[in-house]
Scaffold this motif. Structure first.
Motif, PDB file in Angstrom:
ATOM      1  N   THR A  98       0.796  -1.228   0.000  1.00  0.00           N
ATOM      2  CA  THR A  98       0.000   0.000   0.000  1.00  0.00           C
ATOM      3  C   THR A  98       0.829   1.278   0.000  1.00  0.00           C
ATOM      4  OG1 THR A  98      -0.220  -0.129   2.406  1.00  0.00           O
ATOM      5  CG2 THR A  98      -2.014  -1.066   1.099  1.00  0.00           C
ATOM      6  N   ASP A 166      -6.953  -3.365  -5.814  1.00  0.00           N
ATOM      7  CA  ASP A 166      -6.832  -3.421  -4.355  1.00  0.00           C
ATOM      8  C   ASP A 166      -5.522  -4.138  -4.028  1.00  0.00           C
ATOM      9  OD1 ASP A 166      -7.028  -3.718  -1.620  1.00  0.00           O
ATOM     10  OD2 ASP A 166      -9.011  -4.656  -1.656  1.00  0.00           O
ATOM     11  N   THR A 169      -5.190  -6.387  -0.736  1.00  0.00           N
ATOM     12  CA  THR A 169      -5.929  -7.645  -0.781  1.00  0.00           C
ATOM     13  C   THR A 169      -5.244  -8.641  -1.711  1.00  0.00           C
ATOM     14  OG1 THR A 169      -8.003  -6.528  -0.281  1.00  0.00           O
ATOM     15  CG2 THR A 169      -8.171  -8.694  -1.336  1.00  0.00           C
TER      16      THR A 169
END
Length: 186
Positions: A98, A166, A169
Motif C-alpha cells: 500500500t 486493491d 488484498t
C-alpha cells in the motif's frame, strides 16, 4: 547559531514532509530536485540532510518500519510461532503493497555500496531474525531461510500486486498462496 539550528530543523522537517508526499505519488524514484523545489530549498540543502536517495527513503519509511520491527519483537515470544511469523509477514505485506515505493526500496540492496546495508531492509531483517529462527526450530519454515529472503519475497509480492485495484488484498492473497506452498499448516 541557535537560529541556524532552528532553521536547519525546519528545513529537515519540510524536506521530509515533501519527500513523503512525493514518494507516495511517484515511488522510490521521486525526483530529489522536485522535492527540493517544492520544499523551497536548494538541492544542496536536501543532500546535506539526506546524502543519498536511500537515506531519504529510510527517513520516509522509518516510522512504519520501526513499528513493523517492534511487532516482530513482540511476536517472537508467541506460543504459536508459525501464526506469529505469518502475522508479521501479513503486516509487512499489506504495508509494502500500500505504500508506493517501499517494495522497490526493499529490493534495491544491490545498488548500495557493498560496505553498507540496505537502510530499509536491515531493521526489518534484524527484527525478524529471532521470529524466523524460532519458526525454523519449530519446523514452520525450512532450514536456511533468512530474514532477507522473507523481506525480498514480500517485496516481490507487493510489486506483483501494485497495479491491482486493491493491492493490499491481492498481495495478501499471493502471500497466502505462497505460504501454503512453503509451509502447509500442521
Amino acid at each position: 547559531m541557535p537560529a541556524q539550528r532552528a532553521d536547519a530543523r525546519r528545513n529537515y522537517a519540510r524536506i521530509l514532509a515533501v519527500a513523503e508526499e512525493e514518494v507516495a505519488t511517484h515511488g522510490a524514484d521521486a525526483s530529489l530536485e522536485q522535492i527540493a523545489r517544492t520544499a523551497g530549498v536548494g538541492s544542496a540543502t536536501v543532500r546535506r540532510h539526506f546524502p543519498t536517495r536511500h537515506a531519504l527513503l529510510e527517513a520516509v519509511f522509518r516510522e512504519r518500519i520501526q513499528a513493523l520491527a517492534t511487532r516482530a519483537h513482540e511476536l517472537s515470544e508467541a506460543d504459536d510461532i508459525r501464526a506469529a511469523l505469518l502475522d508479521w509477514l501479513g503486516a509487512l505485506t499489506v504495508y509494502s503493497a500500500t505504500v508506493q515505493g517501499l517494495a522497490t526500496a526493499l529490493l534495491r540492496a544491490g545498488e548500495l555500496d557493498p560496505d553498507h546495508a540496505n537502510p530499509c531492509v536491515t531493521p526489518l531483517a534484524e527484527a525478524g531474525e529471532p521470529l524466523l529462527r524460532r519458526a525454523e526450530q519449530a519446523g514452520a519454515v525450512p532450514p536456511g531461510v533468512t530474514p532477507v529472503d522473507l523481506v525480498t519475497l514480500i517485496a516481490g509480492i507487493a510489486l506483483a500486486a501494485q497495479h491491482h485495484p486493491d493491492p493490499a488484498t491481492e498481495a495478501t492473497r499471493l502471500l497466502h498462496l505462497t505460504v501454503t506452498g512453503i509451509s502447509p499448516p500442521g
